[in-house]
Design a protein around this motif. Structure first.
Motif, PDB file in Angstrom:
ATOM      1  N   VAL A 147      49.844  35.482  42.132  1.00  0.00           N
ATOM      2  CA  VAL A 147      49.553  35.850  40.738  1.00  0.00           C
ATOM      3  C   VAL A 147      49.045  34.665  39.905  1.00  0.00           C
ATOM      4  O   VAL A 147      48.828  34.795  38.704  1.00  0.00           O
ATOM      5  N   LYS A 148      48.856  33.531  40.555  1.00  0.00           N
ATOM      6  CA  LYS A 148      48.367  32.347  39.840  1.00  0.00           C
ATOM      7  C   LYS A 148      47.044  32.656  39.140  1.00  0.00           C
ATOM      8  O   LYS A 148      46.147  33.277  39.713  1.00  0.00           O
ATOM      9  N   GLY A 149      46.939  32.246  37.883  1.00  0.00           N
ATOM     10  CA  GLY A 149      45.720  32.485  37.132  1.00  0.00           C
ATOM     11  C   GLY A 149      45.664  33.835  36.441  1.00  0.00           C
ATOM     12  O   GLY A 149      44.681  34.159  35.770  1.00  0.00           O
ATOM     13  N   THR A 150      46.716  34.645  36.595  1.00  0.00           N
ATOM     14  CA  THR A 150      46.796  35.938  35.918  1.00  0.00           C
ATOM     15  C   THR A 150      47.839  35.848  34.801  1.00  0.00           C
ATOM     16  O   THR A 150      48.494  34.823  34.617  1.00  0.00           O
ATOM     17  N   ASP A 151      48.021  36.940  34.078  1.00  0.00           N
ATOM     18  CA  ASP A 151      49.028  36.988  33.020  1.00  0.00           C
ATOM     19  C   ASP A 151      50.372  37.500  33.530  1.00  0.00           C
ATOM     20  O   ASP A 151      51.288  37.749  32.742  1.00  0.00           O
ATOM     21  N   THR A 152      50.496  37.666  34.839  1.00  0.00           N
ATOM     22  CA  THR A 152      51.729  38.170  35.442  1.00  0.00           C
ATOM     23  C   THR A 152      52.588  37.004  35.915  1.00  0.00           C
ATOM     24  O   THR A 152      52.110  36.113  36.619  1.00  0.00           O
ATOM     25  N   ALA A 153      53.847  37.020  35.526  1.00  0.00           N
ATOM     26  CA  ALA A 153      54.797  35.979  35.915  1.00  0.00           C
ATOM     27  C   ALA A 153      55.689  36.481  37.038  1.00  0.00           C
ATOM     28  O   ALA A 153      55.581  37.630  37.474  1.00  0.00           O
ATOM     29  N   VAL A 154      56.594  35.619  37.502  1.00  0.00           N
ATOM     30  CA  VAL A 154      57.449  35.941  38.646  1.00  0.00           C
ATOM     31  C   VAL A 154      58.915  35.935  38.222  1.00  0.00           C
ATOM     32  O   VAL A 154      59.383  35.001  37.569  1.00  0.00           O
ATOM     33  N   GLY A 189      48.328  44.693  35.206  1.00  0.00           N
ATOM     34  CA  GLY A 189      48.670  44.069  33.939  1.00  0.00           C
ATOM     35  C   GLY A 189      50.159  44.012  33.660  1.00  0.00           C
ATOM     36  O   GLY A 189      50.575  43.725  32.527  1.00  0.00           O
ATOM     37  N   ALA A 190      50.982  44.276  34.677  1.00  0.00           N
ATOM     38  CA  ALA A 190      52.428  44.164  34.506  1.00  0.00           C
ATOM     39  C   ALA A 190      52.792  42.738  34.106  1.00  0.00           C
ATOM     40  O   ALA A 190      52.114  41.777  34.466  1.00  0.00           O
ATOM     41  N   ASP A 191      53.878  42.597  33.373  1.00  0.00           N
ATOM     42  CA  ASP A 191      54.261  41.294  32.851  1.00  0.00           C
ATOM     43  C   ASP A 191      54.907  40.400  33.906  1.00  0.00           C
ATOM     44  O   ASP A 191      54.780  39.179  33.850  1.00  0.00           O
ATOM     45  N   PHE A 192      55.610  41.007  34.856  1.00  0.00           N
ATOM     46  CA  PHE A 192      56.272  40.258  35.922  1.00  0.00           C
ATOM     47  C   PHE A 192      56.169  41.021  37.232  1.00  0.00           C
ATOM     48  O   PHE A 192      56.218  42.257  37.256  1.00  0.00           O
ATOM     49  N   VAL A 193      56.107  40.291  38.318  1.00  0.00           N
ATOM     50  CA  VAL A 193      56.398  40.819  39.649  1.00  0.00           C
ATOM     51  C   VAL A 193      57.763  40.252  40.034  1.00  0.00           C
ATOM     52  O   VAL A 193      58.043  39.068  39.823  1.00  0.00           O
ATOM     53  N   LYS A 194      58.626  41.101  40.542  1.00  0.00           N
ATOM     54  CA  LYS A 194      60.030  40.758  40.769  1.00  0.00           C
ATOM     55  C   LYS A 194      60.377  40.925  42.239  1.00  0.00           C
ATOM     56  O   LYS A 194      59.932  41.869  42.893  1.00  0.00           O
ATOM     57  N   THR A 195      61.196  40.042  42.738  1.00  0.00           N
ATOM     58  CA  THR A 195      61.480  40.013  44.173  1.00  0.00           C
ATOM     59  C   THR A 195      62.239  41.227  44.682  1.00  0.00           C
ATOM     60  O   THR A 195      61.838  41.857  45.655  1.00  0.00           O
ATOM     61  N   VAL A 212      57.849  44.627  37.867  1.00  0.00           N
ATOM     62  CA  VAL A 212      57.716  45.484  39.045  1.00  0.00           C
ATOM     63  C   VAL A 212      58.434  44.850  40.230  1.00  0.00           C
ATOM     64  O   VAL A 212      58.078  43.749  40.664  1.00  0.00           O
ATOM     65  N   ILE A 213      59.424  45.553  40.743  1.00  0.00           N
ATOM     66  CA  ILE A 213      60.209  45.086  41.891  1.00  0.00           C
ATOM     67  C   ILE A 213      59.493  45.496  43.174  1.00  0.00           C
ATOM     68  O   ILE A 213      59.258  46.692  43.400  1.00  0.00           O
ATOM     69  N   ILE A 214      59.181  44.521  44.020  1.00  0.00           N
ATOM     70  CA  ILE A 214      58.451  44.839  45.250  1.00  0.00           C
ATOM     71  C   ILE A 214      59.335  44.822  46.499  1.00  0.00           C
ATOM     72  O   ILE A 214      58.887  45.181  47.572  1.00  0.00           O
ATOM     73  N   GLU A 215      60.587  44.425  46.358  1.00  0.00           N
ATOM     74  CA  GLU A 215      61.570  44.381  47.457  1.00  0.00           C
ATOM     75  C   GLU A 215      61.048  43.553  48.637  1.00  0.00           C
ATOM     76  O   GLU A 215      60.717  44.052  49.708  1.00  0.00           O
ATOM     77  N   THR A 216      60.977  42.255  48.402  1.00  0.00           N
ATOM     78  CA  THR A 216      60.365  41.334  49.363  1.00  0.00           C
ATOM     79  C   THR A 216      60.995  41.372  50.745  1.00  0.00           C
ATOM     80  O   THR A 216      60.311  41.152  51.747  1.00  0.00           O
ATOM     81  N   CYS A 217      62.283  41.658  50.824  1.00  0.00           N
ATOM     82  CA  CYS A 217      62.955  41.654  52.136  1.00  0.00           C
ATOM     83  C   CYS A 217      62.442  42.744  53.062  1.00  0.00           C
ATOM     84  O   CYS A 217      62.641  42.664  54.285  1.00  0.00           O
TER      85      CYS A 217
END
Length: 217
Positions: A175-182, A148-154, A125-130
């Motif tokens: 997301v520390k401690g969850t199954d979601t990576a960065v 439960g998404a696998d990744f959060v993306k910048t 999931v792209i959150i568009e950090t900027c």
């Protein structure tokens, strides 16, 4: 350090030609990148070309604005799945995030995550950090993890800025401690850039300058 398996080798330019797609595919196979990341139109071609290799097919959903309806995002994801995609990178509804309509943001993401996971596919999931404040980056990352998404993306790489170390650090903490990576994406042009993102907590990198990153350009 070898960065090859961190890399989603990316070509999302609107004017990308078939010859350019072929080049990206060959580079990914030859260098054992993690994925080839393309727009949905090219998924079937890429999937076919990557058969019996160690590279998988990825595409974007709701790209680059995230403002499609949920129904369209799900349909786009299902079409990509039918065409052989392995990983889906969807864009969050950024306007609704800025509006603090968190239930709507979550429901939009959840629908695509459910469609992807039902078919055994990874969803990022792209959150568009900027476009977000620090607090919004943290909140958005927590919402992504909740689905439960696998990744959060910048980043899409199509807005005002790509990945930053600070943004990745915020996401990793959220997301520390969850199954979601960065996943860090956008503006990664060198091995030093790649290492900085990994050190900040990213375990996947979206890169269009992949050959440069691995020192072959």
């Amino acid at each position: 350090m070898e960065y090859n398996k961190y890399i989603d080798h990316t070509l999302l330019a609107p004017d990308a030609t078939e010859d350019q797609i072929d080049t990206v595919i060959k580079q990914a196979i030859d260098n054992h990148f993690h994925t080839v990341m393309v727009n949905p139109y090219w998924v079937a071609k890429v999937h076919h070309a990557l058969a019996e290799t160690d590279v998988v097919t990825a595409c974007v959903i709701g790209f680059p604005l995230g403002a499609n309806t949920t129904k369209i995002k799900v349909a786009e994801a299902e079409d990509a799945i039918d065409n052989g995609v392995d990983e889906l990178d969807m864009v969050m509804n950024i306007g609704e995030m800025k509006s603090k309509h968190y239930d709507k943001v979550e429901a939009d993401i959840q629908a695509v995550v459910d469609a992807g996971h039902k078919a055994g596919k990874l969803v990022k999931v792209i959150i568009e950090t900027c476009l977000l404040t620090d607090d919004e980056i943290t909140k958005a990352s927590q919402i992504v993890a909740k689905t439960g998404a696998d990744f959060v993306k910048t980043s899409t790489g199509f807005s005002t800025e790509g990945a930053t170390v600070h943004g990745v650090e915020l996401m990793a903490a959220a997301v520390k401690g969850t199954d979601t990576a960065v996943k860090a994406s956008g503006g990664i042009h060198s091995a030093a850039d790649a290492q900085a993102m990994i050190d900040a907590g990213a375990t996947r990198l979206g890169v269009s300058h992949s050959m440069q990153v691995i020192g072959k350009e």
